[in-house]
Design a protein around this motif. Structure first.
Motif, short mmCIF file in Angstrom:
data_model
loop_
_atom_site.label_atom_id
_atom_site.label_comp_id
_atom_site.label_asym_id
_atom_site.label_seq_id
_atom_site.Cartn_x
_atom_site.Cartn_y
_atom_site.Cartn_z
N ARG A 1 -8.04 -7.01 -1.64
CA ARG A 1 -7.20 -8.08 -2.18
C ARG A 1 -7.04 -7.94 -3.69
N HIS A 2 -8.01 -7.37 -4.32
CA HIS A 2 -7.95 -7.11 -5.76
C HIS A 2 -8.54 -5.73 -6.02
N LYS A 3 -7.91 -5.02 -6.96
CA LYS A 3 -8.46 -3.71 -7.33
C LYS A 3 -8.10 -3.41 -8.78
N VAL A 4 -9.09 -2.89 -9.50
CA VAL A 4 -8.87 -2.40 -10.85
C VAL A 4 -9.22 -0.91 -10.83
N THR A 5 -8.31 -0.12 -11.35
CA THR A 5 -8.54 1.32 -11.34
C THR A 5 -8.06 1.91 -12.65
N THR B 1 -5.97 4.98 -14.87
CA THR B 1 -4.83 5.88 -14.81
C THR B 1 -5.24 7.25 -14.29
N GLY B 2 -4.45 7.77 -13.37
CA GLY B 2 -4.69 9.10 -12.84
C GLY B 2 -5.51 9.15 -11.57
N THR B 3 -6.08 8.04 -11.16
CA THR B 3 -6.89 8.03 -9.94
C THR B 3 -6.01 7.71 -8.74
N PRO B 4 -6.37 8.22 -7.56
CA PRO B 4 -5.62 7.86 -6.35
C PRO B 4 -6.08 6.50 -5.84
N VAL B 5 -5.14 5.77 -5.25
CA VAL B 5 -5.42 4.43 -4.72
C VAL B 5 -4.73 4.30 -3.37
N THR B 6 -5.44 3.74 -2.40
CA THR B 6 -4.83 3.46 -1.10
C THR B 6 -5.00 2.00 -0.76
N LEU B 7 -3.89 1.37 -0.42
CA LEU B 7 -3.88 -0.01 0.02
C LEU B 7 -3.60 -0.04 1.52
N ARG B 8 -4.28 -0.94 2.19
CA ARG B 8 -4.15 -0.99 3.65
C ARG B 8 -3.53 -2.31 4.09
N CYS B 9 -2.64 -2.21 5.06
CA CYS B 9 -2.07 -3.38 5.71
C CYS B 9 -2.37 -3.27 7.20
N HIS B 10 -2.90 -4.34 7.75
CA HIS B 10 -3.26 -4.37 9.16
C HIS B 10 -2.63 -5.58 9.83
N GLN B 11 -2.00 -5.37 10.98
CA GLN B 11 -1.36 -6.48 11.69
C GLN B 11 -1.84 -6.51 13.14
N THR B 12 -1.85 -7.71 13.69
CA THR B 12 -2.33 -7.89 15.05
C THR B 12 -1.23 -8.34 16.01
N GLU B 13 0.03 -8.33 15.53
CA GLU B 13 1.14 -8.87 16.33
C GLU B 13 1.96 -7.80 17.04
N ASN B 14 1.58 -6.55 16.87
CA ASN B 14 2.31 -5.46 17.53
C ASN B 14 3.77 -5.39 17.08
N HIS B 15 4.02 -5.79 15.83
CA HIS B 15 5.37 -5.69 15.30
C HIS B 15 5.75 -4.25 15.02
N ARG B 16 7.00 -3.93 15.32
CA ARG B 16 7.46 -2.57 15.15
C ARG B 16 7.65 -2.19 13.68
N TYR B 17 8.20 -3.13 12.91
CA TYR B 17 8.57 -2.81 11.53
C TYR B 17 7.49 -3.27 10.56
#
Lengths: 115, 112
Positions: free
Chosen positions: B9-13, B15-31
């Motif tokens: 929910r919050h991240k401080v990083t 410059t130059g470092t890789p960052v991955t944000l994740r989104c997870h859904q439980t509704e089986n939405h296509r888009y």
């Protein structure tokens, strides 16, 4: 290109007063139009949407919006504002031409409510 | 709500470092969609997905990549973070036919 304009960056109203937030769009075909509300630190919540049919649509929390094709507008209204309505409001148009349901958002209007 | 969670929910990083944000859904939405929100710009689309392994660029895709290996997860990667990518990132989902997007709570990213 499609675009959405919300001409008012900030609006202040007194509690109990009426409210109208403006939204103008530029889109060649019949648009799908949306209003979302964002409370501080929160995600966006759908207030209402227009796809077709009756040009006056009702939403949650007592909001309504009217689609006017001749004016390319979709203004949001509420007859009596409550202090809890203080938030940022976003108008959006569905720009899809290929079924991918992509939105274009306006820049938002921040509503302040005076007690 | 469409059962959308974002992590972190919050991240401080830095410059130059890789960052991955994740989104997870439980509704089986296509888009699924990734937006960034910046003052004066509203929400701008970064990338979107119309199915597993099917993704495409949005309005502001430079410097970002995405992956979707499962219906429920949509990852946003900043390969080498820059200060201009300091923003609040929102994930959204949508199901075919409803044309309505549902939003997650957002991730505030600060790149120093």
């Amino acid at each position: 290109a499609q675009s959405v304009t919300q001409p008012d960056i900030h609006i202040t109203v007194s509690e109990g007063a009426s409210l109208e937030l403006r939204c103008n769009y530029s889109y060649g075909a019949t648009p799908y139009l949306f209003w979302y509300v964002q409370s501080p630190g929160q995600g966006l919540q759908l207030l209402l949407k227009y796809f077709s049919g009756d040009t006056l649509v009702q939403g949650i929390k007592g909001f309504e919006a009217e689609f006017k094709r001749s004016q390319s507008s979709f203004n949001l209204r509420k007859p009596s504002v409550h202090w809890s309505d203080a938030a940022e409001y976003f108008c959006a148009v569905d720009s899809t031409t290929s079924g991918t349901y992509k939105y274009i958002f306006g820049t938002g209007t921040r509503l302040k409510v005076l007690a | 709500d469409a059962g959308i969670t974002q992590s972190p929910r919050h991240k401080v990083t830095e410059t130059g470092t890789p960052v991955t944000l994740r989104c997870h859904q439980t509704e089986n939405h296509r888009y699924m969609y990734w937006y960034r929100q910046d003052p004066g710009h509203g929400l701008r689309l970064i990338h979107y997905s119309y199915g597993v392994k099917d993704t495409d660029k949005g309005e502001v895709s430079d410097g970002y990549s995405v992956s979707r290996s499962k219906t429920e997860d949509f990852l946003l990667t900043l390969e080498s973070a820059t200060s201009s990518q300091t923003s609040v990132y929102f994930c959204a989902t949508g199901s075919a036919g409803t044309d309505t997007q549902y939003f997650g709570p957002g991730t505030r990213l600060t790149v120093l």
